[in-house]
Write a protein that holds these residues in place. Sequence first.
Motif, PDB file in Angstrom:
ATOM      1  N   PHE A  33       8.676  -5.084 -11.789  1.00  0.00           N
ATOM      2  CA  PHE A  33       7.785  -3.614 -11.781  1.00  0.00           C
ATOM      3  C   PHE A  33       7.288  -3.660 -13.608  1.00  0.00           C
ATOM      4  O   PHE A  33       6.328  -2.985 -14.069  1.00  0.00           O
ATOM      5  CB  PHE A  33       8.617  -2.233 -11.918  1.00  0.00           C
ATOM      6  CG  PHE A  33       8.908  -2.066 -10.297  1.00  0.00           C
ATOM      7  CD1 PHE A  33       8.585  -1.922  -9.487  1.00  0.00           C
ATOM      8  CD2 PHE A  33      10.037  -2.197 -10.189  1.00  0.00           C
ATOM      9  CE1 PHE A  33       8.751  -2.089  -8.311  1.00  0.00           C
ATOM     10  CE2 PHE A  33      10.620  -1.562  -9.068  1.00  0.00           C
ATOM     11  CZ  PHE A  33       9.991  -1.599  -7.336  1.00  0.00           C
ATOM     12  N   GLY A  34       8.427  -3.954 -14.619  1.00  0.00           N
ATOM     13  CA  GLY A  34       7.705  -4.167 -16.001  1.00  0.00           C
ATOM     14  C   GLY A  34       8.680  -3.755 -16.683  1.00  0.00           C
ATOM     15  O   GLY A  34       9.132  -2.144 -16.660  1.00  0.00           O
ATOM     16  N   ARG A  35       8.671  -4.032 -17.914  1.00  0.00           N
ATOM     17  CA  ARG A  35       9.304  -3.593 -18.545  1.00  0.00           C
ATOM     18  C   ARG A  35       8.303  -1.690 -19.645  1.00  0.00           C
ATOM     19  O   ARG A  35       9.474  -0.638 -20.020  1.00  0.00           O
ATOM     20  CB  ARG A  35       9.533  -4.178 -20.614  1.00  0.00           C
ATOM     21  CG  ARG A  35       9.784  -4.694 -20.292  1.00  0.00           C
ATOM     22  CD  ARG A  35       9.424  -6.187 -21.778  1.00  0.00           C
ATOM     23  NE  ARG A  35      10.391  -7.459 -22.039  1.00  0.00           N
ATOM     24  CZ  ARG A  35      10.296  -8.450 -22.381  1.00  0.00           C
ATOM     25  NH1 ARG A  35       9.958  -7.672 -23.916  1.00  0.00           N
ATOM     26  NH2 ARG A  35      11.087  -9.392 -22.429  1.00  0.00           N
ATOM     27  N   ARG A  36       7.823  -1.486 -19.254  1.00  0.00           N
ATOM     28  CA  ARG A  36       7.019  -0.261 -19.235  1.00  0.00           C
ATOM     29  C   ARG A  36       7.528   0.666 -18.731  1.00  0.00           C
ATOM     30  O   ARG A  36       7.868   1.651 -18.351  1.00  0.00           O
ATOM     31  CB  ARG A  36       5.356  -0.290 -19.005  1.00  0.00           C
ATOM     32  CG  ARG A  36       4.573  -1.325 -20.346  1.00  0.00           C
ATOM     33  CD  ARG A  36       3.457  -1.196 -20.256  1.00  0.00           C
ATOM     34  NE  ARG A  36       2.553   0.417 -20.678  1.00  0.00           N
ATOM     35  CZ  ARG A  36       1.674   0.704 -20.688  1.00  0.00           C
ATOM     36  NH1 ARG A  36       0.668  -0.536 -20.403  1.00  0.00           N
ATOM     37  NH2 ARG A  36       1.089   1.565 -21.204  1.00  0.00           N
ATOM     38  N   PHE A  37       7.123   0.218 -17.614  1.00  0.00           N
ATOM     39  CA  PHE A  37       8.401   0.817 -15.877  1.00  0.00           C
ATOM     40  C   PHE A  37      10.140   1.225 -16.681  1.00  0.00           C
ATOM     41  O   PHE A  37      10.153   2.242 -16.638  1.00  0.00           O
ATOM     42  CB  PHE A  37       8.549   0.147 -14.616  1.00  0.00           C
ATOM     43  CG  PHE A  37       9.053   1.068 -13.990  1.00  0.00           C
ATOM     44  CD1 PHE A  37       8.984   1.690 -13.081  1.00  0.00           C
ATOM     45  CD2 PHE A  37      10.356   0.552 -14.100  1.00  0.00           C
ATOM     46  CE1 PHE A  37       9.430   2.294 -12.439  1.00  0.00           C
ATOM     47  CE2 PHE A  37      10.730   0.548 -12.734  1.00  0.00           C
ATOM     48  CZ  PHE A  37      10.715   1.708 -12.118  1.00  0.00           C
ATOM     49  N   LYS A  54       2.249   6.173 -14.321  1.00  0.00           N
ATOM     50  CA  LYS A  54       0.737   5.672 -14.344  1.00  0.00           C
ATOM     51  C   LYS A  54       0.295   5.127 -13.720  1.00  0.00           C
ATOM     52  O   LYS A  54       1.451   4.264 -14.017  1.00  0.00           O
ATOM     53  CB  LYS A  54      -0.030   6.346 -15.647  1.00  0.00           C
ATOM     54  CG  LYS A  54       0.054   7.580 -16.488  1.00  0.00           C
ATOM     55  CD  LYS A  54       0.130   7.475 -17.418  1.00  0.00           C
ATOM     56  CE  LYS A  54      -0.161   8.962 -18.342  1.00  0.00           C
ATOM     57  NZ  LYS A  54      -0.205   8.917 -19.820  1.00  0.00           N
ATOM     58  N   ALA A  55       0.183   4.767 -12.838  1.00  0.00           N
ATOM     59  CA  ALA A  55      -0.283   3.556 -12.217  1.00  0.00           C
ATOM     60  C   ALA A  55      -0.056   1.852 -13.196  1.00  0.00           C
ATOM     61  O   ALA A  55       0.375   1.436 -13.280  1.00  0.00           O
ATOM     62  CB  ALA A  55      -1.163   3.537 -11.349  1.00  0.00           C
ATOM     63  N   GLU A  56      -0.717   2.113 -14.722  1.00  0.00           N
ATOM     64  CA  GLU A  56      -1.031   1.090 -15.755  1.00  0.00           C
ATOM     65  C   GLU A  56       0.683   1.147 -15.823  1.00  0.00           C
ATOM     66  O   GLU A  56       1.276  -0.828 -16.575  1.00  0.00           O
ATOM     67  CB  GLU A  56      -1.242   1.224 -16.611  1.00  0.00           C
ATOM     68  CG  GLU A  56      -0.770   2.384 -17.483  1.00  0.00           C
ATOM     69  CD  GLU A  56      -2.368   3.430 -16.909  1.00  0.00           C
ATOM     70  OE1 GLU A  56      -2.198   5.014 -17.671  1.00  0.00           O
ATOM     71  OE2 GLU A  56      -1.684   3.617 -15.552  1.00  0.00           O
ATOM     72  N   GLY A 101       1.027  -1.045  -0.529  1.00  0.00           N
ATOM     73  CA  GLY A 101       0.174  -0.102   0.286  1.00  0.00           C
ATOM     74  C   GLY A 101       0.820   1.358   0.034  1.00  0.00           C
ATOM     75  O   GLY A 101       0.259   2.802  -0.081  1.00  0.00           O
ATOM     76  N   VAL A 102       1.670   1.220   0.182  1.00  0.00           N
ATOM     77  CA  VAL A 102       3.281   2.496  -0.185  1.00  0.00           C
ATOM     78  C   VAL A 102       3.025   2.893  -1.417  1.00  0.00           C
ATOM     79  O   VAL A 102       2.777   2.463  -2.117  1.00  0.00           O
ATOM     80  CB  VAL A 102       4.488   1.619  -0.320  1.00  0.00           C
ATOM     81  CG1 VAL A 102       5.467   2.890  -0.004  1.00  0.00           C
ATOM     82  CG2 VAL A 102       4.539   1.981   1.703  1.00  0.00           C
ATOM     83  N   THR A 103       2.758   4.272  -1.164  1.00  0.00           N
ATOM     84  CA  THR A 103       2.686   5.067  -2.725  1.00  0.00           C
ATOM     85  C   THR A 103       3.992   4.564  -3.712  1.00  0.00           C
ATOM     86  O   THR A 103       4.919   4.733  -3.408  1.00  0.00           O
ATOM     87  CB  THR A 103       2.671   6.689  -2.771  1.00  0.00           C
ATOM     88  OG1 THR A 103       2.577   7.015  -4.345  1.00  0.00           O
ATOM     89  CG2 THR A 103       3.791   7.187  -1.464  1.00  0.00           C
ATOM     90  N   PRO A 104       3.951   4.327  -4.879  1.00  0.00           N
ATOM     91  CA  PRO A 104       4.657   4.056  -5.262  1.00  0.00           C
ATOM     92  C   PRO A 104       5.787   4.893  -5.895  1.00  0.00           C
ATOM     93  O   PRO A 104       6.992   4.691  -5.409  1.00  0.00           O
ATOM     94  CB  PRO A 104       3.859   4.026  -7.450  1.00  0.00           C
ATOM     95  CG  PRO A 104       2.622   3.101  -7.040  1.00  0.00           C
ATOM     96  CD  PRO A 104       2.390   3.564  -5.999  1.00  0.00           C
TER      97      PRO A 104
END
Length: 317
Positions: A289-293, A169-171, A111-114
């Motif tokens: 975190f993913g490639r988009r990140f 962005k969250a996505e 729940g910590v903000t990214p």
Amino acid sequence: MRAKVGSVEILAALLVLLALFAGPLGSWLSEAVLQTWTTVFVSVMVQAVPFLVFGVVLSAVIAVYVPRSFWAKALPQHPALAVPAAGIAGVVLPGCECGSVPIAGSLIRRGVTPAAALAFLLAAPAINPIVLTATVVAFPGTPEMAVARFVASLVVAVAMGWLWLRLGKAEWIRLPRRPDLDDQSRSRAFWAACRHDVMHAGGFLVVGAAAAATINVVVPEAWLQTLADNAVLSVIALAVLAVLLSICSEADAFVAASLSQFSLTSRLVFLVVGPMVDLKLISMQAGVFGRRFVVRFAPATFVAAVGVGVGVGAVLL
């Protein structure tokens, strides 16, 4: 069923090869160039390994015995205030980026903000006591290098956190579902964390020490001096080198100290960039975190680290 070849098997094979070719290696090492290479390599390893081991053990203790939910409760509720608080909290994590990436992912899951988790991710490997102590030891007589590293790294971490809070962005972040250390007993989780950090950080340390030794003996002194004499090229060269070498943050100060041809400011940039943007860290971030990140976060962090490193170096060094 195929047999898996891991780092242990590779290490055993290397030891066998060293035993078989001990004679030829002994004659080759009698040459002055290889003697120098060996001296630089062993020097970097001997100075760095104690900090690496100590950092790995303490990092495992914190990862296993300190509840991860503690961080969510300890940070301010307002995201803009949580970012600098999370960055400063990186002081208490004595480990390298290998440990900070999964912990940052866990913080987001809890729940910590990214933005705050990312500030912690960038700050922890660079401003913890082990890294700062190693920097002081690596640069005797120049304590301002450790101060400059602390200031520059914290500024970059907080700035990137606020930038993500503004533009992120969250996505762009996609955390995979997978078991972690919480699914094991504490003793097993502790040793699993130690093995993971040693196998990853230790291996990259060896590569970094070998690369530093190779640069010192293979690249002509005149080339290095020419590059080092150009203020702009020296900064760019060491920033790129930090990305490529992927040295553990507990050991990179010793490699930077060995590059004595370069200015303190360019070596500061090396120390700021390395723990935030290197090949192994980019790979780990893509997995967590993913490639988009990664394609957005890594280049922005690199630019910020170089710019802030140069600015802080101009003022403090």
